[in-house]
Design a protein around this motif. Structure first.
Motif, PDB file in Angstrom:
ATOM      1  N   LYS A 100       0.758  -1.400  -0.094  1.00  0.00           N
ATOM      2  CA  LYS A 100      -0.016  -0.134  -0.104  1.00  0.00           C
ATOM      3  C   LYS A 100       0.966   1.350   0.056  1.00  0.00           C
ATOM      4  CE  LYS A 100      -3.411  -0.630   2.608  1.00  0.00           C
ATOM      5  NZ  LYS A 100      -3.792  -0.823   3.874  1.00  0.00           N
ATOM      6  N   ASP A 101       1.801   1.336   0.796  1.00  0.00           N
ATOM      7  CA  ASP A 101       2.776   2.526   0.839  1.00  0.00           C
ATOM      8  C   ASP A 101       3.420   2.815  -0.425  1.00  0.00           C
ATOM      9  OD1 ASP A 101       1.897   2.856   3.524  1.00  0.00           O
ATOM     10  OD2 ASP A 101       3.744   2.015   4.299  1.00  0.00           O
ATOM     11  N   GLU A 102       3.905   1.925  -1.033  1.00  0.00           N
ATOM     12  CA  GLU A 102       4.725   2.045  -2.284  1.00  0.00           C
ATOM     13  C   GLU A 102       3.583   2.529  -3.286  1.00  0.00           C
ATOM     14  OE1 GLU A 102       5.338  -0.537  -0.213  1.00  0.00           O
ATOM     15  OE2 GLU A 102       7.259  -0.265   0.036  1.00  0.00           O
TER      16      GLU A 102
ATOM     17  N   ASN B 190       0.555   4.144  -2.919  1.00  0.00           N
ATOM     18  CA  ASN B 190       0.143   5.586  -2.712  1.00  0.00           C
ATOM     19  C   ASN B 190       1.433   6.620  -2.673  1.00  0.00           C
ATOM     20  OD1 ASN B 190      -2.453   4.575  -1.877  1.00  0.00           O
ATOM     21  ND2 ASN B 190      -1.987   4.111   0.012  1.00  0.00           N
ATOM     22  N   GLU B 191       2.427   6.094  -2.701  1.00  0.00           N
ATOM     23  CA  GLU B 191       3.601   6.922  -3.111  1.00  0.00           C
ATOM     24  C   GLU B 191       3.478   7.598  -4.277  1.00  0.00           C
ATOM     25  OE1 GLU B 191       8.232   6.697  -2.911  1.00  0.00           O
ATOM     26  OE2 GLU B 191       7.383   6.045  -1.049  1.00  0.00           O
ATOM     27  N   GLU B 192       3.176   6.533  -5.279  1.00  0.00           N
ATOM     28  CA  GLU B 192       3.163   6.783  -6.816  1.00  0.00           C
ATOM     29  C   GLU B 192       1.731   7.682  -6.880  1.00  0.00           C
ATOM     30  OE1 GLU B 192       5.169   5.949  -9.228  1.00  0.00           O
ATOM     31  OE2 GLU B 192       6.578   5.317  -7.580  1.00  0.00           O
TER      32      GLU B 192
ATOM     33  N   ALA C  40       0.348   9.598  -4.946  1.00  0.00           N
ATOM     34  CA  ALA C  40      -0.013  10.808  -4.294  1.00  0.00           C
ATOM     35  C   ALA C  40       0.205  11.817  -5.179  1.00  0.00           C
ATOM     36  CB  ALA C  40       1.290  11.021  -3.215  1.00  0.00           C
ATOM     37  N   GLU C  41       0.844  11.966  -6.168  1.00  0.00           N
ATOM     38  CA  GLU C  41       0.992  13.119  -7.042  1.00  0.00           C
ATOM     39  C   GLU C  41      -0.270  13.874  -7.767  1.00  0.00           C
ATOM     40  OE1 GLU C  41       3.926  12.672 -10.097  1.00  0.00           O
ATOM     41  OE2 GLU C  41       5.269  11.643  -8.872  1.00  0.00           O
TER      42      GLU C  41
ATOM     43  N   GLU D 207      -5.238   7.920  -2.926  1.00  0.00           N
ATOM     44  CA  GLU D 207      -4.872   6.824  -1.828  1.00  0.00           C
ATOM     45  C   GLU D 207      -5.704   5.716  -1.888  1.00  0.00           C
ATOM     46  OE1 GLU D 207      -4.395   6.692   2.804  1.00  0.00           O
ATOM     47  OE2 GLU D 207      -4.090   8.690   1.947  1.00  0.00           O
TER      48      GLU D 207
END
Length: 184
Positions: free
Chosen positions: A41-43, A45-47, A49-50, A54
């Motif tokens: 999920k974190d990886e 959502n990092e992508e 986020a721009e 989420e």
């Protein structure tokens, strides 16, 4: 090998099983299949986020290490299962994702119907469904293959005391010692 090293760290759960296997006497038999799960999920959502997005829900991926009797190994991801989880998350959260994207562009709710019609849809719900279908259609076999090729590798391994050394046929060496994974 950079991505491979990152994903190897995800096998910490499986490596803990090695500690139990390596506790015996004599030549240690570590052959078998080891599966470790990691929440992606974190990886993801990092992508996302721009775009102000989420994802929520179960986005764990299973990573599979197979140690064979001939001292070779394979490392892979269950890409099909992960792809299904990602599709489910997008289906479940699609409307809120579309609304977030539109809000980020300054498009207000009173403009939704106009946007839908200008895009060739009868109403906003059809527009949202169409966008979700479009997002999901890009996640088929091509995504599964991309995941597999970015993660999968193989090589040989040796057992030295309480240490398992994995040597990739690609490059570098990866070692597992006391539940930790090291990669160069």
């Amino acid at each position: 090998m950079k991505k491979t090293g990152r994903y190897l760290a995800l096998l910490l759960t499986a490596v803990m099983l090695f500690s139990l296997l390596l506790a015996g006497c004599g030549k240690k038999d570590v052959t078998g299949t080891y599966i470790g799960s990691y929440d992606m999920k974190d990886e993801l959502n990092e992508e996302l986020a721009e775009a102000g997005l989420e994802l929520q829900g179960d986005l764990t991926a299973d990573f599979i290490l197979v140690l064979k009797e001939d001292n070779t190994f394979t490392f892979d991801i269950d890409a099909e299962a992960f792809s299904e989880k990602l599709v489910t998350a997008i289906q479940d959260q699609g409307e809120s994702m579309v609304r977030s994207m539109l809000d980020a562009e300054g498009i207000t709710e009173d403009m939704y119907q106009w946007i839908a019609e200008a895009s060739g849809y009868e109403d906003f719900d059809s527009f949202v469904s169409g966008l979700i279908d479009e997002m999901i259609s890009g996640m088929g076999d091509e995504m599964v293959e991309e995941l597999k090729t970015s993660v999968a590798f193989d090589g040989t391994y040796t057992v030295d005391g309480d240490k398992i050394m994995l040597e990739s046929t690609e490059d570098g060496e990866t070692t597992m010692d006391e539940g930790e994974i090291y990669s160069d």
